[in-house]
Design a protein around this motif. Sequence first.
Motif, short mmCIF file in Angstrom:
data_model
loop_
_atom_site.label_atom_id
_atom_site.label_comp_id
_atom_site.label_asym_id
_atom_site.label_seq_id
_atom_site.Cartn_x
_atom_site.Cartn_y
_atom_site.Cartn_z
N LYS A 77 0.84 -1.19 0.00
CA LYS A 77 0.00 0.00 0.00
C LYS A 77 0.87 1.24 0.00
O LYS A 77 1.95 1.27 0.56
CB LYS A 77 -0.93 0.03 1.23
CG LYS A 77 -2.06 -0.93 1.12
CD LYS A 77 -2.99 -0.77 2.31
CE LYS A 77 -4.15 -1.73 2.19
NZ LYS A 77 -5.05 -1.64 3.33
N GLY A 78 0.37 2.29 -0.62
CA GLY A 78 1.12 3.54 -0.73
C GLY A 78 1.41 4.19 0.60
O GLY A 78 2.46 4.78 0.80
N ASN A 79 0.48 4.08 1.56
CA ASN A 79 0.68 4.74 2.85
C ASN A 79 1.90 4.20 3.59
O ASN A 79 2.62 4.95 4.22
CB ASN A 79 -0.56 4.58 3.72
CG ASN A 79 -1.75 5.31 3.16
OD1 ASN A 79 -1.60 6.20 2.33
ND2 ASN A 79 -2.93 4.92 3.60
N VAL A 80 2.11 2.90 3.53
CA VAL A 80 3.24 2.30 4.22
C VAL A 80 4.54 2.76 3.58
O VAL A 80 5.50 3.11 4.27
CB VAL A 80 3.14 0.76 4.22
CG1 VAL A 80 4.38 0.12 4.78
CG2 VAL A 80 1.91 0.32 4.99
N ASP A 127 4.99 5.53 1.84
CA ASP A 127 5.14 6.96 2.15
C ASP A 127 5.68 7.14 3.56
O ASP A 127 6.54 8.00 3.79
CB ASP A 127 3.80 7.69 2.01
CG ASP A 127 3.33 7.77 0.58
OD1 ASP A 127 4.14 7.56 -0.33
OD2 ASP A 127 2.12 8.04 0.38
N MET A 128 5.18 6.34 4.49
CA MET A 128 5.65 6.42 5.87
C MET A 128 7.13 6.04 5.96
O MET A 128 7.91 6.71 6.65
CB MET A 128 4.82 5.52 6.78
CG MET A 128 5.19 5.64 8.24
SD MET A 128 4.17 4.63 9.31
CE MET A 128 4.69 3.00 8.83
#
Length: 144
Positions: free
Chosen positions: A11-14, A16-17
Amino acid sequence: MVQEFKDFIAKGNVMDMAVGIIIGAAFTAIVSSLVGDLINPIIGLFSGGIDFTNKYAVLSGEVPAGASLEAAREAGASVFAYGSFIMAVINFLIIAWVVFMLVKMVNRAKAIAEKPDDVAPEVETGPSELDILIEIRDSLKKSA
């Protein structure tokens, strides 16, 4: 379960984090150097070289008079190192101020980048050619 984990990681959020943490670590080194190498010496110059780092109180044990905090700890004494805490608070406040100013500059630059190009204000140029022709037509009808 393995597929769920792969989906979670992809996933993109992981991602990005993860990038944020890496950039944050590099940024921390820059800000720490800015504070320790540039700002603190200037503050020390104006404050007469005050450095609280070696201020402490001996709670138990024997420490030679005038010994540094490191020497007191090496001697095995139990020390209340209030000076280190004061310097940590001062450094935190300086770092927080620097980060605040950097975020403020970035937000200002982002707002300028997102702002639409200024449109020239409308200027009244008078009646259009069509308006004049309609007016002539209407005048000719009245006179006829």
